[in-house]
Design an enzyme around this catalytic site. Structure first.
Site, PDB file in Angstrom:
ATOM      1  CB  THR A  60      -0.904  -0.044   1.302  1.00  0.00           C
ATOM      2  OG1 THR A  60      -1.934  -1.158   1.234  1.00  0.00           O
ATOM      3  CG2 THR A  60      -1.909   1.355   1.180  1.00  0.00           C
ATOM      4  CG  ASN A  77      -6.177  -8.635  -5.140  1.00  0.00           C
ATOM      5  OD1 ASN A  77      -6.276  -7.891  -6.184  1.00  0.00           O
ATOM      6  ND2 ASN A  77      -7.040  -8.243  -4.140  1.00  0.00           N
ATOM      7  CB  CYS A 128      -8.705  -4.560   1.926  1.00  0.00           C
ATOM      8  SG  CYS A 128      -7.381  -5.566   1.312  1.00  0.00           S
TER       9      CYS A 128
HETATM   10  N1  7TS Z   1      -2.100  -4.657  -3.834  1.00  0.00           N
HETATM   11  C1  7TS Z   1      -2.486  -6.053  -4.229  1.00  0.00           C
HETATM   12  C2  7TS Z   1      -2.435  -6.619  -5.556  1.00  0.00           C
HETATM   13  C3  7TS Z   1      -2.922  -6.633  -3.297  1.00  0.00           C
HETATM   14  O1  7TS Z   1      -3.400  -8.053  -3.337  1.00  0.00           O
HETATM   15  C4  7TS Z   1      -2.697  -6.408  -1.699  1.00  0.00           C
HETATM   16  C5  7TS Z   1      -3.358  -7.127  -0.699  1.00  0.00           C
HETATM   17  C6  7TS Z   1      -2.324  -5.009  -1.766  1.00  0.00           C
HETATM   18  C7  7TS Z   1      -1.860  -4.323  -2.594  1.00  0.00           C
HETATM   19  C8  7TS Z   1      -2.082  -4.360  -0.313  1.00  0.00           C
HETATM   20  O2  7TS Z   1      -1.094  -5.133   0.669  1.00  0.00           O
HETATM   21  P1  7TS Z   1      -0.605  -4.606   2.032  1.00  0.00           P
HETATM   22  O3  7TS Z   1       0.291  -5.471   2.509  1.00  0.00           O
HETATM   23  O4  7TS Z   1      -0.535  -2.923   1.687  1.00  0.00           O
HETATM   24  O5  7TS Z   1      -1.872  -4.577   2.681  1.00  0.00           O
HETATM   25  N2  7TS Z   1      -4.433  -7.905  -1.122  1.00  0.00           N
HETATM   26  C9  7TS Z   1      -5.474  -8.549  -0.130  1.00  0.00           C
HETATM   27  C10 7TS Z   1      -6.324  -9.339  -0.521  1.00  0.00           C
HETATM   28  O6  7TS Z   1      -6.343  -9.857  -1.804  1.00  0.00           O
HETATM   29  N3  7TS Z   1      -6.941 -10.014   0.398  1.00  0.00           N
HETATM   30  O7  7TS Z   1      -6.598  -9.253   1.571  1.00  0.00           O
HETATM   31  C11 7TS Z   1      -5.873  -8.379   1.090  1.00  0.00           C
END
Ligand code: 7TS
Length: 398
Positions: free
Chosen positions: A72, A153, A328
């Protein structure tokens, strides 16, 4: 039996990774920026971790890798950095992304829209894939950035990153890819794919939560998101979480070796296919977007007449963890935006269940999950008014 099938939300820390992190809590705890031996003692392991990150994505020595808190933050750093450098302080005003990015991209772009930036959200085709030629069609004179994820995702669909990278290079536009779901699942090579910026999060590949990275190609510096101390060469202020950085490095090494990728592509894929094929034996079930071009660990299945949330409830009762879409976003019961992007009917959009495996998933767990899912479908269809009364055109509508 406990079965964790939500590895796209987060993964278990590999015990080997955990072991490598342990000394950095109570023994080697100096601030890496301190000049005394307590601080300096952290350096060799930090450099080793960084090297593993470089190797894992095939970054060139002169390129930069900035340690962040997660994908993020990496995504925000790129998009807001481009906004400051190329839009507020330059002559560009347009960003291209897709409709199916994670909210860490789309919500950031929506924010920029409130600041007058023009954003194009490209649609995916009926297979859930963004076609490279579509990117080319929308590039304009004032396009400042193209940001397209490596793998989705929800569906696991892999996007044509090499082709998109080539298009952006030819047009002279920086290309960012959110590779959060690709690391450890497919080979990721930033040089081969002409990637300018790449985001990743350690907890998606058996590293710790709360640490990620942003790859920046040589010559493409960005205004930082976090100002403060001179850590990360001034690109990202704040004391680095050394234990997590060490963990992320080792997790990257373990997840991206040729052997690990082969295991993912053979063993994990076989287990995923076994689970998926067993569910597809149930009438009126489909894999959203079809089976081609996916990460080996993911399946997004729609079961007519079975609300995704009800299925999760049943699975949870039997100690199986799955999801209906992004964790999320799962606090609200809005239909999954990725499913909406398929142009599907609202019933389909509410019946998706995402099952995501990892290299720690066992065949016994998959056999148990199959049994539980089949039982849950029978129970939930029996009590479903929509399954009883709507015409059975679910599959034909796709
Ligand atoms: N980008 C992608 C493609 C993701 O799948 C996620 C988290 C993020 C960014 C964010 O990651 P973070 O570590 O910064 O939170 N995706 C998911 C999901 O698919 N289910 O829960 C979180």
């Amino acid at each position: 039996m406990e079965v964790y099938l939500d590895n796209n939300a987060t993964t278990m820390v590999d015990p080997e990774v955990y072991k490598a992190m342990e000394p950095f809590f109570c023994h080697i705890y100096g601030n890496p920026n301190s000049l005394h031996k307590f601080g300096a003692g952290t350096h060799p392991k930090m450099i080793e971790a960084l090297n593993y990150l470089y190797e894992g994505i095939n970054a060139a020595d002169e390129d930069d890798i900035i340690i962040t808190a997660n994908a993020t933050e990496s995504n925000n750093t790129v998009i807001k950095g481009i906004w400051v450098d190329k839009i507020l302080n330059g002559n560009k005003n347009h960003i291209i992304t897709s409709e199916v990015e994670h909210p860490a991209i789309t919500a950031t772009c929506k924010f920029l829209e409130t600041q007058g930036v023009s954003v194009t959200y490209l649609p995916v085709n009926e297979e859930g894939i963004l076609e490279a030629s579509v990117v080319k069609d929308y590039i304009k004179e004032d396009t400042a950035l193209v940001s397209i994820m490596w793998a989705n995702n929800e569906t696991g669909k892999i996007f044509p990153i090499k082709e998109i990278g080539a298009i952006c290079k030819e047009a002279g536009i920086p290309f960012h890819t959110d590779a959060t779901q690709a690391i450890g699942k497919v080979a990721v090579d930033v040089q081969d794919c002409n990637v300018t910026y790449l985001s990743l999060s350690a907890h998606k590949f058996h590293g710790p939560k709360g640490i990620g990275a942003l790859y920046v190609e040589k010559g493409y510096e960005l205004t930082p998101l976090l100002h403060g101390g001179e850590q990360m060469g001034g690109h990202r202020a704040g004391t680095v979480d050394v234990a997590s950085m060490v963990g992320m490095g080792l997790a990257m090494k373990l997840a991206t070796s040729p052997m690990a990728l082969a295991y993912e592509n053979n063993h994990v894929r076989k287990l995923r296919d076994k689970l998926e094929d067993a569910i597809l034996e149930i009438p009126e079930t489909i894999v959203i977007g079809g089976k081609d071009n996916r990460t080996p660990n993911t399946t997004l299945i729609s079961i007519r007449g079975v609300e995704g949330e009800s299925m999760l409830w049943d699975l949870n009762q039997k100690t199986i963890g799955a999801s209906t879409g992004s964790a999320c976003a799962s606090e609200d019961l809005e239909a999954n935006p990725v499913m909406n992007a398929f142009g599907s009917d609202s019933e389909l959009a509410h019946t998706g269940v995402r099952l995501s495996l990892s290299r720690f998933t066992t065949e016994e767990q998959i056999d148990y999950a199959i049994k539980v899912i089949k039982g849950a479908v029978n129970r939930l269809r029996d009590i479903s008014s929509s399954y009883a009364y709507t015409p059975k055109n679910h599959v034909s509508q796709l």
